[in-house]
Design a protein around this motif. Sequence first.
Motif, PDB file in Angstrom:
ATOM      1  N   GLN A  43       0.829  -1.207   0.000  1.00  0.00           N
ATOM      2  CA  GLN A  43       0.000   0.000   0.000  1.00  0.00           C
ATOM      3  C   GLN A  43       0.857   1.247   0.000  1.00  0.00           C
TER       4      GLN A  43
ATOM      5  N   ALA B 205      -5.823  -1.470  -6.798  1.00  0.00           N
ATOM      6  CA  ALA B 205      -7.065  -0.922  -6.242  1.00  0.00           C
ATOM      7  C   ALA B 205      -6.805   0.476  -5.696  1.00  0.00           C
TER       8      ALA B 205
ATOM      9  N   ARG C 263      -8.501   3.761  -3.213  1.00  0.00           N
ATOM     10  CA  ARG C 263      -9.540   4.292  -2.325  1.00  0.00           C
ATOM     11  C   ARG C 263      -9.099   5.659  -1.835  1.00  0.00           C
ATOM     12  N   GLU C 264     -10.035   6.429  -1.309  1.00  0.00           N
ATOM     13  CA  GLU C 264      -9.726   7.766  -0.812  1.00  0.00           C
ATOM     14  C   GLU C 264      -8.895   7.679   0.471  1.00  0.00           C
TER      15      GLU C 264
ATOM     16  N   ARG D  40      -8.616   8.653   3.826  1.00  0.00           N
ATOM     17  CA  ARG D  40      -9.515   9.215   4.843  1.00  0.00           C
ATOM     18  C   ARG D  40      -8.769   9.988   5.920  1.00  0.00           C
TER      19      ARG D  40
ATOM     20  N   HIS E 113      -5.276   9.837  -2.702  1.00  0.00           N
ATOM     21  CA  HIS E 113      -5.764   8.464  -2.751  1.00  0.00           C
ATOM     22  C   HIS E 113      -4.740   7.502  -2.150  1.00  0.00           C
TER      23      HIS E 113
ATOM     24  N   TYR F 271      -3.288   3.728  -2.866  1.00  0.00           N
ATOM     25  CA  TYR F 271      -3.217   2.692  -3.900  1.00  0.00           C
ATOM     26  C   TYR F 271      -2.694   1.413  -3.256  1.00  0.00           C
TER      27      TYR F 271
END
Length: 315
Positions: free
Chosen positions: A45, A70, A72-73, A75, A81, A83
């Motif tokens: 990640q 993949a 995602r935001e 947070r 993002h 990854y």
Amino acid sequence: MSFSGTVKEELSRQISTARHCRIAETAALLSLCGRFTADGALRMQTENSAVIRKYFTLVQKTFNIETEIAVRENRQMKKGHIYYVEIKDDALIRTVLLATKLSREQNSGGALVLNNSLLIQQTCCKRAFIRGAFLASGSISDPEKGYHFEIVCPDERKAGQLQELIRSFGIDAKVVVRKKSHVVYVKEGAQIVDILAVMEANMALMNLENIRILKEMRNTVNRKVNCEMANINKTVSAAVKQIEDIKLIEEKKGFQSLNDGLAEIAELRLQYPEATLKELGMMLNPQVGKSGVNHRLRKLSAIADELRVNKEELL
């Protein structure tokens, strides 16, 4: 894009032709950015898209593993993002861990640790590992502002291991504790050039060298200008004091009280207040060197000081 981002972009496009080097780089990426998820998947990640592309390519070319990236935001940061790439098949995970000499670290929440240094015995593999570590959690400051290279490690063991690798190339890497992390860093400009060469970031290396040359030239020019200004100020201050002394002598005693040599230099100094000692000496007949002119002016200064002392005694 920042200088650090530019370096990572350049390194992300380099895929070694040697399988052992690809494995070493993969090991570094997983060691610093990889972990096991709660459901047993091996996840790499990062917040950098170039880095995740590099990992994705390494896994595909080295282990022939077909997976996907993949997104995602983020947070925590509330911008950008995250990854990640996951390998879920147990057999494939074992293949990767066996090749990279990584194992699950105890009581670490799924983090991975390199448990066999045979992976990084060859010089080329050491380069690859350092490159992977920088891609995973490294940064380098804008050389226009300063020189600082660092790689953030989650614990002392990994930091010490990385420090030893970097030092094997003659680079004086140091470790500092920052909050809960151990940071391996290099501060000196020439040494940062060396570590860019170790990682084979050749374009970034040339850019950094160009900036260093320009900065050194500016610093040299500034030093010369400052030195010249200091000399000018010193000369002007000395000339002002000399003129004050000469005017005092002229007022209290007159130049007729002086011998010919002192009277001549006194008149020239009043006439040419900005002239250097060398220039004043060339105006004399016969000409006198700088030391001779300085000697006469010092005599005039002594006479003026004596007049001031006498005046104070009378008061």
